[in-house]
Design a protein around this motif. Structure first.
Motif, short mmCIF file in Angstrom:
data_model
loop_
_atom_site.label_atom_id
_atom_site.label_comp_id
_atom_site.label_asym_id
_atom_site.label_seq_id
_atom_site.Cartn_x
_atom_site.Cartn_y
_atom_site.Cartn_z
N VAL A 183 76.67 101.39 59.01
CA VAL A 183 77.48 100.34 59.04
C VAL A 183 78.88 100.82 59.16
N LEU A 184 79.59 100.11 60.26
CA LEU A 184 81.04 100.87 60.00
C LEU A 184 81.98 99.98 59.76
N THR A 185 83.00 99.65 58.65
CA THR A 185 83.78 98.65 58.18
C THR A 185 84.97 99.05 58.94
N TYR A 186 84.74 99.22 60.41
CA TYR A 186 86.03 99.56 61.20
C TYR A 186 85.53 98.42 62.41
N SER A 187 86.39 97.76 63.08
CA SER A 187 86.27 96.88 64.21
C SER A 187 86.88 97.43 65.29
N ARG A 188 87.67 96.64 66.09
CA ARG A 188 88.13 97.26 66.96
C ARG A 188 89.38 98.44 66.81
N CYS A 189 90.05 98.22 65.86
CA CYS A 189 91.07 99.02 65.42
C CYS A 189 91.73 99.90 66.63
N SER A 190 92.61 99.05 67.43
CA SER A 190 92.96 99.78 68.54
C SER A 190 92.21 100.20 69.52
N ASN A 191 90.98 99.74 69.84
CA ASN A 191 89.83 100.18 70.56
C ASN A 191 89.50 101.57 70.36
N SER A 192 89.64 102.14 68.95
CA SER A 192 88.92 103.34 68.66
C SER A 192 87.54 103.38 68.88
N LEU A 193 86.93 102.28 68.60
CA LEU A 193 85.41 102.34 68.33
C LEU A 193 84.66 102.65 69.97
N ILE A 194 85.52 102.17 70.69
CA ILE A 194 85.00 102.23 72.48
C ILE A 194 84.48 103.55 72.68
N GLY A 195 83.49 103.73 73.09
CA GLY A 195 82.61 105.11 73.45
C GLY A 195 82.00 105.76 72.54
N LEU A 196 81.93 105.24 71.24
CA LEU A 196 81.18 106.08 70.01
C LEU A 196 79.48 105.57 70.66
N LEU A 197 78.81 106.91 70.18
CA LEU A 197 77.40 106.76 70.33
C LEU A 197 76.58 107.25 69.26
N SER A 198 75.58 106.74 68.78
CA SER A 198 74.76 107.02 67.83
C SER A 198 73.39 107.28 68.31
N PRO A 199 72.85 108.63 68.65
CA PRO A 199 71.62 108.80 69.30
C PRO A 199 70.40 108.10 68.91
N LYS A 200 70.21 108.29 67.33
CA LYS A 200 69.02 108.02 66.76
C LYS A 200 69.22 106.43 65.84
N VAL A 201 70.42 106.31 65.61
CA VAL A 201 70.26 105.33 64.40
C VAL A 201 71.32 104.12 64.92
N PRO A 202 70.75 102.68 64.66
CA PRO A 202 71.44 101.70 65.17
C PRO A 202 72.71 101.62 64.48
N MET A 203 73.53 100.72 64.86
CA MET A 203 74.90 100.89 64.32
C MET A 203 75.51 99.35 64.16
N LEU A 204 75.99 98.94 62.99
CA LEU A 204 76.36 97.70 62.90
C LEU A 204 77.98 97.46 62.44
N PHE A 205 78.79 96.64 62.97
CA PHE A 205 80.08 96.49 62.73
C PHE A 205 80.66 95.28 63.00
N PRO A 206 81.80 94.90 62.47
CA PRO A 206 82.40 93.62 62.65
C PRO A 206 83.02 93.44 64.04
N GLN A 207 82.95 92.34 64.65
CA GLN A 207 83.36 92.00 65.89
C GLN A 207 84.86 91.56 65.87
N THR A 208 85.28 91.78 64.88
CA THR A 208 87.05 91.41 64.88
C THR A 208 87.90 92.13 65.22
N HIS A 209 89.15 92.00 65.51
CA HIS A 209 90.05 93.06 65.95
C HIS A 209 90.37 94.08 64.95
#
Lengths: 213, 218
Positions: free
Chosen positions: B58-84
Motif C-alpha cells: 500500500v502506498l500513501t503516495y498518489s500522483r505526487c508530481s507524477n513520481s509514481l508513473i513507471g513504478l513496477l512491482s514484479p510479484k506483489v499487487p499495489m494499492l494507492f490513492p488515485q488523487t493528485h
C-alpha cells in the motif's frame, strides 16, 4: 577585460544583485562589449550555479539569487545590447507564463532569465494565465514561441487546453508551443502534441534555439 | 495477509491513528521527497523491490508530481490513492479536492504531518534569515511564497492538541498575511487503503504491471 567577466561570474554565483548591477554599469562605462559580458560573465555564472545545483551541491535559494543577480545585470545591459542589434527580432520572441489555476513561477522566472541572457526577447505574462492571454500576447508582439509552465498535476491539463484553443482558432501552426514544469515530461508533451518539453532551464534555452533556427 | 505500507510523513499521523490489520509493516519517508519527484520515484522503486515477500503493497503516495508513473512491482499487487496528492486523500476525494483547487486558488495546505515533520514556509524563512540575512531572506520568501494568499488547515480525526496546530498555522498565515481557513478532513479513503480495501479514487495494480498515466485517468 577577462577580469571583469570573472568578477561578473562570481557576483552571479554569490547571488549579489547589487554587485552584478554595478559591474554591468562598469561594462557600459568602460565600453566593453555587453554581449560578451553576458556570454562570458553572466551566463558562465548561472551555468556554474546550475551545475552545482544539479550535482546537489547548491540549493534552490542559491539558484534563485543567482538568477536575480543575472537579471539585475541584464536589465542594465539590455538597452545597449538592443542598440547593437543583438537580442533583437532576429533572435526570436517568446511569450512565457504559468497556466491558469497555477501560481508557481520560480522555475518559469529562471527560464525567463536564461532565455533573456541567450538573447531572446521574453514577454513574461506572469502566473495564472488563461489560454487567450497567451495567444493575445503572442499575436500582439509577433512571437514565434509560446512557453507554458505548470507545477501541479491539477493544473498541467491547462497546457493541453492551450493547444486545443490554438487549434480552435486555426493558429496552431503559427506558434511553437513548449511545456515545462515539475510533473510534465516528454511523454506528456507528445500526448498533447506540444512542440517540445525541457526538464531544465538550460535545456529550454537549447530547445528554443533549435526551434527558431 | 501481510501488508507493506510505504507512506509519506504528511499523512503519517492519520495512518497510525487509523491502525491497521495487525500484520502491516509501515515505512514512512521523509517529507522532503515532495520537492524531488525523481528522487521519490527511485526511492519508492527501491522499497517496492525490497518488499516482494508481502501479499500487498500500500502506498500513501498518489500522483505526487507524477513520481509514481513507471513504478513496477514484479510479484506483489499495489494499492494507492488515485488523487493528485496528500491534500486530495486527506480531503477524502478527488472531487472535493478539485472543487477546492477551483474555488480556493493560491492556497497552501497544512496537515498535522506537514507541521510535525515538514518544513513550513515560516521555518524556511527562519533558515534563510540565518543563512542569508533578513533582506535576502525576505526576497527569497517573497519569490517562493508571495503568490499564495490563503492557508488551509486540514483537521483530521485523532488529532491531539489541536490548538497547538491551529496556533502553528496561524503563526504562518499571520507572517505571510494570508487568510486562514480550517476545513474538516475526511479519512474515508485512507481508512479503506490501510485496510487493503479497493474503493473509489483508488488504483489497484496487478503484479508485473507498470503504473502508467492511464491508471489516473480510467
Amino acid at each position: 577585460m577577462s577580469e571583469i567577466f570573472e568578477e561578473i561570474k562570481e557576483a552571479v554565483i554569490d547571488g549579489d544583485e547589487d554587485l552584478a548591477g554595478e559591474l554591468a554599469q562598469k561594462v557600459l562605462d568602460e565600453n566593453i562589449n555587453p554581449v560578451e559580458a553576458v556570454q562570458q560573465g553572466f551566463i558562465k555564472g548561472i551555468e556554474e550555479i546550475g551545475n552545482s545545483w544539479k550535482a546537489g551541491e547548491a540549493f534552490l535559494p542559491d539558484v534563485m539569487m543567482a538568477a536575480d543577480a543575472m537579471k539585475a545585470g541584464l536589465a542594465v545591459l539590455e538597452p545597449s545590447i538592443a542598440e547593437l542589434g543583438g537580442g533583437d527580432d532576429d533572435t526570436g520572441k517568446i511569450v512565457l507564463g504559468t497556466v491558469e489555476g497555477d501560481i508557481h513561477d520560480i522555475g518559469k522566472n529562471i527560464v525567463g532569465a536564461l532565455l533573456t541572457a541567450a538573447g531572446f526577447k521574453v514577454y513574461d505574462i506572469g502566473i495564472d494565465q488563461k489560454a487567450e492571454n497567451f495567444l493575445a500576447k503572442a499575436e500582439e508582439v509577433g512571437a514565434q514561441i509560446i512557453a507554458t509552465s505548470a507545477l501541479l498535476t491539477t493544473t498541467m491539463n491547462a497546457q493541453k487546453e492551450l493547444i486545443e484553443y490554438l487549434e480552435e482558432k486555426n493558429l496552431r501552426s503559427k506558434y511553437k508551443v513548449l511545456v515545462g514544469g515539475g510533473p510534465t515530461s516528454q511523454t506528456w508533451a507528445d500526448e498533447i502534441k506540444a512542440d517540445g518539453w525541457a526538464e531544465t532551464a538550460d535545456e529550454a534555452v537549447e530547445l528554443c534555439k533549435k526551434l527558431i533556427s | 495477509m501481510r501488508v507493506k505500507l510505504i507512506g509519506c510523513a504528511s499523512s503519517r499521523n492519520e495512518v497510525e491513528w487509523l491502525g491497521n490489520l495487525g500484520e502491516t509493516d509501515h515505512e514512512f519517508l521523509d517529507y522532503s521527497y515532495h520537492a524531488n519527484p525523481v528522487k521519490l520515484h527511485n526511492k519508492l522503486q527501491e522499497l517496492i523491490n525490497e518488499s516482494q515477500d508481502y501479499d500487498l503493497i500500500v502506498l500513501t503516495y498518489s500522483r505526487c508530481s507524477n513520481s509514481l508513473i513507471g513504478l513496477l512491482s514484479p510479484k506483489v499487487p499495489m494499492l494507492f490513492p488515485q488523487t493528485h496528492d496528500c491534500i486530495g486523500f486527506l480531503l477524502g476525494s478527488n472531487e472535493r479536492h478539485l472543487r477546492f483547487v477551483k474555488e480556493k486558488k493560491g492556497t497552501y495546505y497544512f496537515s498535522q504531518g506537514w507541521i510535525d515533520y515538514g518544513r513550513t514556509p515560516y521555518s524556511e524563512y527562519l533558515e534563510y534569515e540565518q543563512k542569508y540575512g533578513t533582506k535576502k531572506a525576505r526576497q527569497l520568501i517573497e519569490n517562493l511564497y508571495g503568490r499564495y494568499s490563503k492557508a488551509i488547515f486540514i483537521k483530521t480525526p485523532g488529532m491531539e492538541n489541536i490548538e497547538y496546530y491551529r496556533g502553528k498555522v496561524k503563526e504562518i498565515a499571520d507572517f505571510f498575511g494570508w487568510q486562514l481557513e480550517e476545513v474538516e478532513g475526511d479519512v474515508g479513503l485512507l481508512t479503506s487503503l490501510t485496510q487493503g480495501k479497493i474503493g473509489p479514487d483508488m488504483v489497484y495494480i496487478e503484479p508485473g504491471r507498470r503504473i502508467t498515466e492511464s491508471h489516473y485517468n480510467p
